[in-house]
Design a protein around this motif. Structure first.
Motif, PDB file in Angstrom:
ATOM      1  N   THR A  85      14.717 -10.099  41.337  1.00 47.97           N
ATOM      2  CA  THR A  85      13.585  -9.448  40.683  1.00 47.97           C
ATOM      3  C   THR A  85      12.313  -9.726  41.471  1.00 47.97           C
ATOM      4  O   THR A  85      12.031 -10.874  41.819  1.00 47.97           O
ATOM      5  CB  THR A  85      13.422  -9.949  39.238  1.00 47.97           C
ATOM      6  OG1 THR A  85      14.581  -9.606  38.481  1.00 47.97           O
ATOM      7  CG2 THR A  85      12.194  -9.334  38.589  1.00 47.97           C
TER       8      THR A  85
ATOM      9  N   TRP B 232       8.295  -9.745  41.123  1.00 49.07           N
ATOM     10  CA  TRP B 232       7.334  -9.730  40.020  1.00 49.07           C
ATOM     11  C   TRP B 232       5.968 -10.230  40.485  1.00 49.07           C
ATOM     12  O   TRP B 232       5.848 -10.951  41.472  1.00 49.07           O
ATOM     13  CB  TRP B 232       7.838 -10.529  38.824  1.00 49.07           C
ATOM     14  CG  TRP B 232       7.856 -12.025  38.995  1.00 49.07           C
ATOM     15  CD1 TRP B 232       8.843 -12.783  39.529  1.00 49.07           C
ATOM     16  CD2 TRP B 232       6.827 -12.943  38.577  1.00 49.07           C
ATOM     17  NE1 TRP B 232       8.509 -14.112  39.495  1.00 49.07           N
ATOM     18  CE2 TRP B 232       7.273 -14.250  38.908  1.00 49.07           C
ATOM     19  CE3 TRP B 232       5.579 -12.787  37.964  1.00 49.07           C
ATOM     20  CZ2 TRP B 232       6.509 -15.387  38.645  1.00 49.07           C
ATOM     21  CZ3 TRP B 232       4.826 -13.927  37.701  1.00 49.07           C
ATOM     22  CH2 TRP B 232       5.294 -15.205  38.036  1.00 49.07           C
TER      23      TRP B 232
ATOM     24  N   LEU C 156       5.512  -0.793  43.341  1.00 46.07           N
ATOM     25  CA  LEU C 156       6.948  -1.038  43.178  1.00 46.07           C
ATOM     26  C   LEU C 156       7.692   0.293  43.135  1.00 46.07           C
ATOM     27  O   LEU C 156       7.399   1.148  42.304  1.00 46.07           O
ATOM     28  CB  LEU C 156       7.196  -1.835  41.896  1.00 46.07           C
ATOM     29  CG  LEU C 156       6.647  -3.272  41.925  1.00 46.07           C
ATOM     30  CD1 LEU C 156       6.857  -3.939  40.574  1.00 46.07           C
ATOM     31  CD2 LEU C 156       7.293  -4.080  43.041  1.00 46.07           C
TER      32      LEU C 156
ATOM     33  N   ILE D 215      10.647   3.053  42.566  1.00 45.08           N
ATOM     34  CA  ILE D 215      11.864   3.455  41.864  1.00 45.08           C
ATOM     35  C   ILE D 215      12.271   4.814  42.417  1.00 45.08           C
ATOM     36  O   ILE D 215      11.448   5.562  42.940  1.00 45.08           O
ATOM     37  CB  ILE D 215      11.665   3.518  40.337  1.00 45.08           C
ATOM     38  CG1 ILE D 215      10.544   4.500  39.967  1.00 45.08           C
ATOM     39  CG2 ILE D 215      11.380   2.138  39.771  1.00 45.08           C
ATOM     40  CD1 ILE D 215      10.397   4.731  38.460  1.00 45.08           C
TER      41      ILE D 215
ATOM     42  N   SER E 175       7.006  -6.042  37.173  1.00 49.47           N
ATOM     43  CA  SER E 175       8.247  -6.491  37.810  1.00 49.47           C
ATOM     44  C   SER E 175       9.165  -5.325  38.143  1.00 49.47           C
ATOM     45  O   SER E 175       9.024  -4.217  37.609  1.00 49.47           O
ATOM     46  CB  SER E 175       8.995  -7.475  36.899  1.00 49.47           C
ATOM     47  OG  SER E 175       9.407  -6.839  35.698  1.00 49.47           O
ATOM     48  N   LEU E 176      10.108  -5.606  39.030  1.00 46.44           N
ATOM     49  CA  LEU E 176      11.159  -4.658  39.395  1.00 46.44           C
ATOM     50  C   LEU E 176      12.457  -5.429  39.518  1.00 46.44           C
ATOM     51  O   LEU E 176      12.611  -6.287  40.401  1.00 46.44           O
ATOM     52  CB  LEU E 176      10.826  -3.967  40.719  1.00 46.44           C
ATOM     53  CG  LEU E 176      11.920  -3.068  41.310  1.00 46.44           C
ATOM     54  CD1 LEU E 176      12.225  -1.896  40.380  1.00 46.44           C
ATOM     55  CD2 LEU E 176      11.517  -2.555  42.702  1.00 46.44           C
TER      56      LEU E 176
ATOM     57  N   ALA F 253      11.832  -1.095  36.330  1.00 47.22           N
ATOM     58  CA  ALA F 253      10.507  -1.681  36.517  1.00 47.22           C
ATOM     59  C   ALA F 253       9.869  -1.864  35.154  1.00 47.22           C
ATOM     60  O   ALA F 253      10.104  -1.087  34.218  1.00 47.22           O
ATOM     61  CB  ALA F 253       9.644  -0.788  37.400  1.00 47.22           C
TER      62      ALA F 253
ATOM     63  N   ASN G 215       5.087  -6.199  48.458  1.00 46.69           N
ATOM     64  CA  ASN G 215       6.180  -5.552  47.732  1.00 46.69           C
ATOM     65  C   ASN G 215       7.471  -5.517  48.540  1.00 46.69           C
ATOM     66  O   ASN G 215       8.429  -4.817  48.170  1.00 46.69           O
ATOM     67  CB  ASN G 215       5.788  -4.139  47.303  1.00 46.69           C
ATOM     68  CG  ASN G 215       5.498  -3.227  48.485  1.00 46.69           C
ATOM     69  OD1 ASN G 215       5.569  -3.637  49.653  1.00 46.69           O
ATOM     70  ND2 ASN G 215       5.175  -1.974  48.197  1.00 46.69           N
TER      71      ASN G 215
END
Length: 795
Positions: free
Chosen positions: A28, A30, A43, A45, A146-147, A154, A667
């Motif tokens: 993770t 964060w 982050l 996606i 967070s991811l 996320a 990141n």
């Protein structure tokens, strides 16, 4: 410039922690604050076709999103010509060849003046727009963004005015939408306005009905139709459609937003147009909106989790409770925290490929699928002199074969326009392309003197397609998709190669070693790529039964200069003449193609050439140049793979560590040079390099822990893939293999090289069969039955 802590290069044996711990705690990213910069902090996606960046603003949450087919340029734009010069270039090429036969070299500017072609309406990958959520401003505490890359989820969480808020974001491949969910710890506390925005280089019509915002129009320069829809679904409170095309929610308890986008692009030469996107976008949003949120998130997590969970890596990591940006800044002090970042970065490369390359989409470009600019660096296109290829090095070996689909489709789609380029530019049959391409079939040339000419690009791509077959052993795939692409690529070179008057060998002329030096005949990379293509195509021809063509290629190989000469400094020559400068620190090390991704050079079979390759790498340098310039991330990534192929795990690790120190942003995106612009091939290539340290199979032997660095003295990896359709798990202690197991998808035999065979060991078939093991020493031959697990334990 951030440099490595000196302790990062001190090797120490570390204790082994559980794989389960690593998976649950160490995957993770964060942060304790919103993103200050899209590129450095955002982050990502993605679901292959679409991508979005989570910045996590409290009062204004701006979700910038992309859809991979939204490009300017191409058909419909003024003057687009696929990179084809108005007249054939064969006479000019013959003129250059005669000059090179006499003078041996020519300046890039002179060759570009003859063969270059200024691109017209080449185009740029475009941002689709932003989904902006505006909330009442309030002081936020306990903030966390967070991811979770295991699940592709996320989150942004914070407290304000006594209420705990959570926002969840994911890009679903099963549903082909992006989903955002807003929740609060108390009912009726969610109020905001949602708006879709778009850049100004297009027409825009924005409407809203029943909580659905629709934004549609066409790009100004090529008329490409686009559409995005965002459905707002509120539980409790009031939802209001506004006259400006926005939606306001007041006093809701939970809210979901469903976003999808598309264009009328179609990967089909020469028009590249398909149906209007409205019907498809509407259908995707309609279907997702009808599903309960729990079902949407469940199918998404299952999809990503299945792919991510195939490979685990335990390096003795211990993730500290610090934000990821602090983890990156603190890297190099040794111990479990460093191992945690090394593991996270490895798995992050896998996550990024899953997020940017799924079936039905275009391949990952220079920035994967993420881009906020209408004029991105390098057009955010597909460079085919290393970058596109590097994007997919990790796919098969890290058990993500499905992500190869867009790459395979894209390469196959270049054959038709590539035939035209072969005829117009090279004067031959077959197909090829040159240095870079867009989504519009640009297989011709540009005019930048040091970056426009690489007619071997098609050959390289064809060999990479064949390598995917070697991992799968799918005969239907080979017969119908791989071999035709390879054979046409080889046809070009059977016709285009010329006899070198210096030694009578067949060479590429003119040739150029990216992206520096002069033009010449028979530059090492050109020769090595063609040699690799002929070798691979001959092997494929024998498998499919085209023995006559295989023999034709065999004959050509006996006459072909392989591009492997050792120079006066002990280096592998970059050019056929010994022109190498020992002070040359250029980022490209293209003349080592035969070491990686090719397989002509090996410390085991060609030790002198391997030593020459090692000397070339030492002369080029690892990272910071003598002028104080930090090396590019993608260049370091390639060098990780080079040193792994030379069985020098410590040097490979040193480059991996330097990439983390010098190029990784907050990141974990790879910065081109110590920061923006980010270039995703550095992430992908580094992940491939880690896999290459742990497992190799390119030379017909599955090599277990061929380049293990001392700093990873104890560890385990599961799920790596070897050529021959074999999946491998490995456990090691104190730098030695303690056990490994393999499962094959096909019956047959495999050759294995492992230190486990040097002492006492036990081989077992977990299904109770009697495994047949041949050979002696550290190389053994094992007869395998598909689906059986074979385990070797060393004592």
């Amino acid at each position: 410039m951030r440099l490595c802590h000196t302790a990062v290069l001190i090797f120490a044996a570390l204790g082994l922690s559980g794989v389960a711990f690593a998976q649950q705690q160490a995957l993770t990213l964060w942060y304790d604050k919103p993103a200050a910069d899209w590129e450095h902090d955002g982050l990502p996606i993605g679901n292959g076709a679409m991508g979005a960046i989570v910045t996590g603003g409290v009062a204004s949450d701006d979700i910038q999103f992309n859809e991979k087919t939204l490009w300017t340029g191409g058909p419909g734009a003024a003057g687009y010509d696929y990179g084809l010069p108005p007249q054939a270039l064969t006479a000019k090429i013959a003129e250059i060849q005669a000059h090179l036969n006499k003078d041996l070299q020519a300046k890039p500017e002179d060759i570009a003046a003859l063969l270059g072609h200024p691109p017209v309406s080449y185009g740029d990958y475009q941002p689709f727009g932003d989904l902006v959520l505006k909330f009442a401003d309030a002081p936020a505490t306990a903030y966390r963004r967070s991811l979770d890359i295991r699940q592709g989820l996320a989150h942004t969480t914070f407290a304000a005015n006594g209420v705990r808020y959570e926002r969840t974001y994911f890009a679903s491949y099963p549903a082909h939408v992006i989903v955002i969910r807003l929740t609060a710890s108390k009912p009726g506390k969610i109020s905001f306005t949602a708006t879709l925005t778009a850049p100004g280089n297009r027409s825009v019509t924005r409407t809203v009905r029943a909580g659905r915002i629709t934004e549609a129009g066409a790009l100004n320069d090529n008329g490409l139709h686009y559409e995005a829809q965002a459905q707002v679904i509120a539980s409790g409170g009031v939802r209001t459609d506004n006259a400006d095309g926005s939606v306001t929610v007041t006093g809701a308890s939970t809210v979901e937003l469903i976003l999808s986008a598309g264009t009328n692009y179609l990967l089909h030469y020469p028009d590249y147009r398909g149906p209007d996107p409205h019907e498809g976008v509407s259908a995707r949003v309609d279907a997702a909106a009808k599903k309960p949120y729990a079902a949407l998130v469940k199918e998404h997590v299952a999809d990503v989790g299945k792919l991510m969970g195939r490979v685990t890596l335990d390096l003795g990591q211990k993730m500290p409770n610090v934000p990821t940006d602090a983890l990156v800044k603190g890297y190099g002090k040794g111990g479990g925290a460093d191992r945690a970042l090394e593991n996270l970065f490895f798995q992050y490369g896998r996550y990024l490929l899953i997020a940017s390359s799924r079936a039905g989409s275009l391949p990952a470009n220079l920035q994967g699928v993420w881009n906020p600019s209408t004029t991105p660096p390098w057009n955010d296109d597909y460079h085919v002199n290393i970058n596109l290829q590097m994007n997919y090095w990790l796919a098969d070996v890290t058990n993500l074969g499905e992500t190869m689909g867009p790459f395979l489709d894209f390469v196959g789609a270049q054959v038709a326009p590539g035939r035209v380029s072969a005829a117009r530019i090279m004067g031959t049959k077959g197909w090829t392309m040159f240095l870079n391409t867009d989504v519009w079939g640009y297989t011709g040339v540009i005019s930048w003197p040091t970056a426009f000419w690489q007619p071997e690009a098609g050959a390289w791509l064809a060999s990479q397609v064949y390598d995917h077959y070697r991992f799968t052993e799918d005969r239907s795939f080979l017969d119908h998709r791989v071999y035709p692409v390879m054979k046409e690529a080889a046809e070009l070179w059977l016709e285009a190669l010329v006899v070198d008057p210096r030694d009578g060998k067949l060479v590429v002329s003119p040739s150029y070693s990216p992206e520096h030096g002069n033009f010449s005949a028979g530059a090492a990379m050109s020769q090595q790529i063609v040699y690799g293509l002929f070798t691979d195509t001959a092997a494929a021809a024998r498998i499919v039964g085209d023995t006559a063509y295989a023999e034709k290629l065999d004959t050509a190989l006996t006459k072909l200069d392989p591009g492997l000469k050792i120079g006066k400094f002990g280096q592998l020559q970059e050019w056929k003449e010994d022109w190498d400068d020992p002070k040359d620190e250029h980022r490209h090390t293209s003349h080592l193609y035969a070491l990686h991704p090719g397989s002509q050079i090996s410390p085991l079979t060609t030790p002198a050439l391997a030593e020459a390759a090692k000397m070339s790498l030492k002369l080029r340098g690892d990272s910071v140049s003598s002028h104080g310039e930090v090396g590019t991330g993608w260049s370091k990534a390639w060098k990780i793979n080079f040193w792994a192929r030379l069985f020098d795990g410590d040097h490979a690790f040193q480059l991996y560590a330097r990439l983390l120190c010098e190029n990784a942003m907050a990141n974990l995106w790879d910065g081109y040079v110590a920061g923006p612009p980010f270039q995703i091939d550095g992430n992908f290539g580094a992940t491939a390099g880690v896999a290459e340290m742990l497992l190799q199979s390119h030379g017909g032997v599955i090599d277990i822990l061929p380049a293990l660095p001392k700093v990873w003295a104890d560890g385990a990896v599961t799920g790596l893939r070897a050529r021959g359709d074999v999946t491998i798990d490995i456990h090691w202690q104190k730098g030695r293999v303690r056990s490994f197991s393999l499962v094959a998808g096909h019956d047959g035999t495999v050759r294995l090289r492992s230190s486990a065979f040097a002492g006492h060991f036990k081989l077992a078939d977990t299904r109770g069969g009697r495994p047949i093991l041949g050979g002696s020493g550290v190389v053994r031959t094992l007869s395998i039955v598909a689906g059986h697990r074979y385990t070797v334990n060393a004592f």
